[in-house]
Design a protein around this motif. Structure first.
Motif, PDB file in Angstrom:
ATOM      1  N   CYS A 275      18.866 -52.100 -50.943  1.00 31.87           N
ATOM      2  CA  CYS A 275      18.821 -51.215 -52.112  1.00 31.87           C
ATOM      3  C   CYS A 275      18.550 -51.987 -53.398  1.00 31.87           C
ATOM      4  N   GLY A 276      18.105 -53.225 -53.275  1.00 30.44           N
ATOM      5  CA  GLY A 276      17.688 -53.988 -54.442  1.00 30.44           C
ATOM      6  C   GLY A 276      18.773 -54.771 -55.145  1.00 30.44           C
ATOM      7  N   VAL A 277      19.963 -54.897 -54.548  1.00 36.57           N
ATOM      8  CA  VAL A 277      21.060 -55.648 -55.165  1.00 36.57           C
ATOM      9  C   VAL A 277      21.291 -56.913 -54.353  1.00 36.57           C
ATOM     10  N   GLU A 278      21.138 -58.056 -54.998  1.00 36.73           N
ATOM     11  CA  GLU A 278      21.334 -59.332 -54.312  1.00 36.73           C
ATOM     12  C   GLU A 278      22.803 -59.718 -54.348  1.00 36.73           C
ATOM     13  N   VAL A 279      23.357 -60.087 -53.208  1.00 36.98           N
ATOM     14  CA  VAL A 279      24.754 -60.499 -53.101  1.00 36.98           C
ATOM     15  C   VAL A 279      24.792 -61.983 -52.760  1.00 36.98           C
TER      16      VAL A 279
END
Length: 597
Positions: A275-279
């Motif tokens: 979903c486009g969120v880098e962790v």
């Protein structure tokens, strides 16, 4: 294809999605269907923006080409449902619409048919501003969900759930459904009860979580289970709570805390990455006590600094009676440096009112000046106390300091909530940041002063960390962990008790005697005696995760048909009275009045 949508199988209504009418389709015949999003009548020509799930396409009704359909074009209104066919043609350069994916082309209508004549909607579909109340949006939810922002929310929800299933299936987990009609268990909130017609006087409870069933599945030997489960809690609502909600439920066998955390970090990186969120891995781990001491909450927002500092020793022997006497009574003094800001006296007094509303005895404010503090209590404090407090709070000239002296947890919680509000009001929060962390090393129990008893911090099936002494519940720590994202708790779990003896001791510590334990949890205690592996898991609030991804403050915006803050459904009218005959069949009578218990 466009945006992952497959080609349509041609039928009498359409053979092309609206969003697929792109430049590569120029000079081909298409049939599209959808809702009239916008209509512009230029006399000789009628322009219709037609909408389906994939987007918009402009239809042109020309009297020379549309034939009988031209008359229909004049009659169309917002939200009418039509089907239309014609060639895709390229727009002239000056009429290209860069705001639409299909803005370089249009469909020259050769034929069209009305499929549904719509009444005038109570609000505009194409806009999404604050002109429509939430009550109105929920009353006409089937219209509200036609808006692009709302449709994108539910599509995002689908993407998250699909990614969860993909990752966990690849890790050897089995998706298993658990009962919705079960029995009441202590989960921290009131149960929704369902009367049984076949056993008069007895009730099912809707599950607050699948907790006991997932533990039983570990005893069954499935070893890795997950479920995207519906859960129900009868509690007061707010922006991130609903009476019925959805959680991702996970349980694993032969694991300890580190194993669960490792798998879930990879899960979060996979799902949020889709979903486009880098962790960034490994994620930060904050002990519970440190979270309370530094941020005043077990779900800290790490997107801005503002930390709490203890000042008890600074004021332990103060001439300011309010501080000294509070400390002598067991209070802790904590302070917060809100930084240099142009707060008026009214603003500062407003913070005092907020603190008392939050349960504090009061709040002391001070503005640091070159020769001391500007504060209502400055005259009661020595220069040394002011200097030491400034040093502890790293305060400089112009900084606003907030100080609370109260019970240890309450002083932290009040300043923690003020920290959160100030971060928002003072523009300190980086709205583009995504800060995820684990809160670990929890206490096993918390003291319930109202009921004068120990309550589980998580639930009574959480494993103690180390030896458990039932004579001193307050000293026990838990093998528990929460995931926090931008100040929201999105998930929490623990390693479970797999020893029936320890489970009985924990029940005893929270006031559940042996007979009650047998009556309510006999099936679990019995199952634990037949070989229970070490096991643990976690549950995520799916609604909260999607709300954070969609950048909305309310989970109601990412649920198809939510309830209002009062627990009602304006669309269906639920909850509602039922027929007297139904009540008689259940052996139930309703008394007027009632109230909160």
């Amino acid at each position: 294809m466009s945006d992952g949508f497959p080609a349509l199988r041609a039928n009498e209504y359409r053979d092309t999605w609206c969003g697929q009418a792109l430049p590569d389709r120029v000079d081909t015949e298409v049939r599209v269907a959808g809702w009239v999003h916008r209509r512009r009548d230029h006399g000789g020509l009628v322009f219709i923006d037609l909408r389906d799930r994939t987007g918009l396409v402009q239809l042109v009704f020309n009297p020379d080409e549309a034939g009988d359909a031209f008359e229909l074009g004049h009659k169309l209104r917002s939200e009418d449902v039509i089907t239309a066919a014609g060639p895709v043609v390229r727009r002239s350069p000056e009429t290209v619409n860069d705001q639409m994916s299909t803005g370089e082309v249009e469909v020259r209508v050769a034929g069209a048919r009305m499929l549904s004549d719509a009444d005038t909607p109570p609000f505009e579909i194409e806009s999404f501003s604050g002109e429509v109340s939430e009550e109105m949006r929920l009353r006409y939810r089937y219209l509200d969900l036609r808006r692009t922002w709302m449709r994108e929310a539910l599509e995002l929800r689908h993407k998250v759930a699909s990614a969860m299933r993909e990752f966990l299936s690849g890790e050897g987990f089995v998706e298993i459904e658990t009962p919705v009609l079960t029995r009441s268990t202590p989960e921290g909130a009131r149960d929704f009860l369902v009367p049984s017609r076949l056993q008069p006087g007895s009730f099912y409870a809707l599950p607050q979580s699948p907790q006991l069933f997932k533990q039983l599945l570990m005893i069954c030997g499935f070893e890795r289970y997950f479920q995207i489960a519906r859960c129900f809690r009868d509690e007061d609502l707010r922006a991130d709570r609903q009476p019925d909600f959805t959680q991702l439920d996970i349980e694993m066998s032969f694991v300890d805390t580190g194993d669960v955390i490792d798998l879930n970090e990879r899960l979060l990186a996979f799902v949020l990455g889709r979903c486009g969120v880098e962790v960034s891995l490994p994620m930060r781990k904050i002990p519970y006590d440190e979270a309370i001491e530094r941020y005043g909450t077990d779900k800290p927002d790490l997107r801005f600094e503002l930390e709490l500092h203890e000042l008890t020793d600074v004021f332990r022997h103060s001439e300011f009676n309010a501080f000294r006497q509070a400390i002598e009574g067991g209070a802790v003094v904590r302070g917060l440096n809100a930084g240099a800001s142009e707060m008026s006296r009214a603003d500062l007094d407003g913070l005092v009112a907020e603190a008392t509303d939050l349960g504090a005895r009061g709040l002391v404010w001070a503005v640091v000046e070159a020769n001391g503090w500007r504060s209502p209590v400055a005259k009661f404090l020595s220069a040394e106390e002011i200097s030491q407090a400034n040093e502890a709070l790293a305060a400089g000239e112009g900084d606003v300091l907030l100080i609370v002296a109260d019970e240890p947890l309450l002083s932290a919680e009040v300043l923690g909530e003020l920290r959160r509000r100030l971060g928002d009001q003072l523009g300190l929060i980086d709205r583009e940041a995504n800060e995820l962390a684990w809160v670990v090393d929890w206490p096993l129990f918390g003291w319930n002063a109202t009921e004068e008893r120990w309550d589980p911090q998580n639930h009574p099936f959480t494993s103690p960390d180390g030896e458990f002494d039932a004579r001193d519940p307050g000293a026990a720590r838990a093998k528990a962990y929460d995931v926090v994202w931008n100040g929201w708790e999105i998930g929490g779990g623990s390693i479970r008790i797999n020893d029936p003896g320890v489970q009985r001791e924990v029940f005893e510590a929270i006031g559940i005697d042996e007979q009650e334990a047998e009556d309510r949890f006999g099936f679990l205690l019995e199952a634990l005696r037949y070989g229970a592996p070490p096991h643990g898991g976690i549950a995520y609030g799916l609604d909260r995760m999607v709300a954070l991804l969609h950048r909305t403050e309310s989970i109601r915006d990412v649920i198809a048909f939510p309830k209002t803050a009062s627990g009602t459904d304006p669309l269906t009218g639920a909850p509602a009275p039922v027929d007297e005959r139904q009540l008689r069949q259940l052996g139930i009578s309703v008394r007027s009045g009632g109230g909160k218990g």
